[in-house]
Design a protein around this motif. Sequence first.
Motif, PDB file in Angstrom:
ATOM      1  N   PRO A  45      35.511  67.996 -10.115  1.00 22.27           N
ATOM      2  CA  PRO A  45      36.137  68.366  -8.846  1.00 22.27           C
ATOM      3  C   PRO A  45      35.518  69.636  -8.282  1.00 22.27           C
ATOM      4  N   VAL A  46      35.331  69.680  -6.998  1.00 21.73           N
ATOM      5  CA  VAL A  46      34.621  70.794  -6.398  1.00 21.73           C
ATOM      6  C   VAL A  46      35.302  71.173  -5.075  1.00 21.73           C
ATOM      7  N   THR A  47      35.334  72.437  -4.784  1.00 25.46           N
ATOM      8  CA  THR A  47      35.959  72.858  -3.526  1.00 25.46           C
ATOM      9  C   THR A  47      34.903  72.952  -2.425  1.00 25.46           C
ATOM     10  N   ARG A  48      35.396  73.032  -1.206  1.00 22.57           N
ATOM     11  CA  ARG A  48      34.472  73.143  -0.081  1.00 22.57           C
ATOM     12  C   ARG A  48      33.635  74.417  -0.209  1.00 22.57           C
ATOM     13  N   ALA A  49      34.282  75.497  -0.658  1.00 24.89           N
ATOM     14  CA  ALA A  49      33.551  76.765  -0.784  1.00 24.89           C
ATOM     15  C   ALA A  49      32.401  76.625  -1.773  1.00 24.89           C
ATOM     16  N   GLU A  50      32.654  75.888  -2.850  1.00 20.99           N
ATOM     17  CA  GLU A  50      31.594  75.701  -3.849  1.00 20.99           C
ATOM     18  C   GLU A  50      30.433  74.886  -3.282  1.00 20.99           C
ATOM     19  N   VAL A  51      30.773  73.864  -2.537  1.00 25.59           N
ATOM     20  CA  VAL A  51      29.726  73.050  -1.884  1.00 25.59           C
ATOM     21  C   VAL A  51      28.905  73.937  -0.953  1.00 25.59           C
ATOM     22  N   GLU A  52      29.616  74.747  -0.181  1.00 25.02           N
ATOM     23  CA  GLU A  52      28.907  75.575   0.795  1.00 25.02           C
ATOM     24  C   GLU A  52      28.075  76.660   0.121  1.00 25.02           C
ATOM     25  N   TYR A  53      28.563  77.134  -1.015  1.00 26.05           N
ATOM     26  CA  TYR A  53      27.795  78.122  -1.757  1.00 26.05           C
ATOM     27  C   TYR A  53      26.464  77.526  -2.196  1.00 26.05           C
ATOM     28  N   LEU A  54      26.545  76.296  -2.697  1.00 25.50           N
ATOM     29  CA  LEU A  54      25.326  75.641  -3.181  1.00 25.50           C
ATOM     30  C   LEU A  54      24.389  75.270  -2.043  1.00 25.50           C
ATOM     31  N   ARG A  55      24.972  74.803  -0.935  1.00 31.03           N
ATOM     32  CA  ARG A  55      24.110  74.359   0.149  1.00 31.03           C
ATOM     33  C   ARG A  55      23.675  75.517   1.037  1.00 31.03           C
ATOM     34  N   GLY A  56      24.455  76.604   1.008  1.00 28.28           N
ATOM     35  CA  GLY A  56      24.113  77.750   1.843  1.00 28.28           C
ATOM     36  C   GLY A  56      24.436  77.567   3.311  1.00 28.28           C
ATOM     37  N   VAL A  57      25.084  76.468   3.659  1.00 29.70           N
ATOM     38  CA  VAL A  57      25.505  76.264   5.059  1.00 29.70           C
ATOM     39  C   VAL A  57      26.924  75.734   5.124  1.00 29.70           C
ATOM     40  N   ASP A  58      27.530  75.944   6.266  1.00 32.10           N
ATOM     41  CA  ASP A  58      28.848  75.391   6.499  1.00 32.10           C
ATOM     42  C   ASP A  58      28.806  73.882   6.313  1.00 32.10           C
ATOM     43  N   SER A  59      29.743  73.347   5.549  1.00 27.83           N
ATOM     44  CA  SER A  59      29.684  71.913   5.261  1.00 27.83           C
ATOM     45  C   SER A  59      30.960  71.196   5.672  1.00 27.83           C
TER      46      SER A  59
END
Lengths: 186, 186, 255
Positions: B101-115
């Motif tokens: 499970p992953v949060t939006r913040a974690e996704v955005e941290y990895l991608r470096g952009v708003d997701s």
Amino acid sequence: MDNLKQLIEACVFAADSPLSLDRLSSLLEHPRAEIRPLVEELQREYNDSGRGIELVSVSGGYQFRTPVELSPWLRKLNRERPGKFSRAAMETLAIIAYRQPVTRAEVEYLRGVDSGGVMKTLLEKNLIKVLGKKDVPGKPLMYGTSRQFLELFGLPSLNELPTLKEFSSLDEELAEAVPLTPETEV
Amino acid sequence: MDNLKQLIEACVFAADSPLSLDRLSSLLEHPRAEIRPLVEELQREYNDSGRGIELVSVSGGYQFRTPVELSPWLRKLNRERPGKFSRAAMETLAIIAYRQPVTRAEVEYLRGVDSGGVMKTLLEKNLIKVLGKKDVPGKPLMYGTSRQFLELFGLPSLNELPTLKEFSSLDEELAEAVPLTPETEV
Amino acid sequence: MAFEIQLENFSGPMDLLLHLIKSNEMDVYDIRIVEITEQYLQVIEQMKLLDLDIAGEFLLMASTLLHIKSRMLLPVSEEIEEEEGEDPRAELVKRLLEYQRYKEVAELFQQLPQLDRDVFSNCLTAAELISGEELEDAQIVASVYQLAEALRVLIKERPPEVFHEVIQESLSVAVYIERILEKLTSARRLALRDFFSERLSRSEIVVTFLAMLELVKMRMVNVEQVKEFSDIWLSLAVPVEELSASTSEESLGYG
């Protein structure tokens, strides 16, 4: 309803991969039973009359393609030429097509050679895909052919793969239909 | 000569840009004067009869296109296409699949952009779902992949998701077989 | 007996073996193992004399053949017979037969009409074929594999970095967007790899990559790959004059 036939023609033409009856049905909001006879009507119109475009069944759908016999002229048309397949690639593809799901080790056992490089190339070309993991120690990946594989060879479905027994006779038919013009170094 | 008309039809259809009379003439080795009336004949056949494909003149050449009035239907063709993702969607989906499970913040941290937008789209397409709330301040939502995700990628279960390591093993063996650069002795 | 054989003409040891069996007009079910082993070894020897690298697989097959040969010459003890079956050639024969089938299918595949070689479809994207349609997002068809692969390759090419050295450098995507646009303004069209010079650190690669994705999303840059395996190319999708207006930091939302 003529307009529906027109829409089917346009959709199949504009789609960038073969369109199935199901997709046509959901796109155009008409039942498959209404769409199918119109597709067949279009196929008759296109395929019966020495036209430059055919409507063929491929990879579970319909797609417009040019007739094989025109290929010598059409090859000159576009600048980008598709890469030829090496014998290793074709052999590997054949094994995967007929034995899927199959692991890399199984492919290598049959070919007697390391096939990692070839399989990677086939993956990159989207001709094969990972189907899952095999439930044996080490959980190796299992591979199978993709939709693009069917599209590449114009096969309606995997059931339409030439059966292993019949290919020697099919071979001759093909040789007649497509005179094997020795690929004059395009 | 009927065969010439067939060839013109096939060439215009298969070309990657509009074909001019000059190109047709040099490709098919026939004078423009012979080709032009056949192109015009084709145009009449395609354009006069409420067909789903038109033969239009664009930027100095000829090209098959769909009639303008059908475009509202055809636009859906692109949009509804399953399995076709923008890079952003693909990346986000990969992160969620592998790290759930992953949060939006974690996704955005990895991608470096708003997701947020991408994730909303993936939620709408039912490819990801909310798994619950994370027990940290702010109680952010946690996301994971859905059953539809597995269906789309043809995976029996999340356990069958190939690891990056497994894919790269295809690579390493290749590197071993062909040592390109002796990395150790530089 | 002279051999005009080049190992590289064979897709592997099975292929070579099959060739030898056929040119000796042997029955696959009844291989004259001594003869075949001898010929096979001769080919390998010739290759060695020519100082060619012989792949391990060819040597492995040689030892398999030698093993079978010795088993066939020795009187069969009951123990071995139980363990390995009656005919030491059996497994190899099975493999050869199956391999032969796929080899033939592979040849058949080569003859089947191939898309883009023998038959052609309209190769334009839907957006180009639909009249009155503006170009949609430059979408890329890819599987998870393709994407993961692209990133992995980029990262793999870097020398390993020292861990724990946390550099809180503020690598702003916007800055990298500017750099990419600058390069594209002067060069018009550049290969993806041109943006990843040797000196870039891992985090710089990631930010550069993100900046590219962002530019594609904003439809300012076109990404194209003319055929599989060729380089990925980037080019400006908007006139140069419009650049300065649209990429100020605020409009991107990156502080």
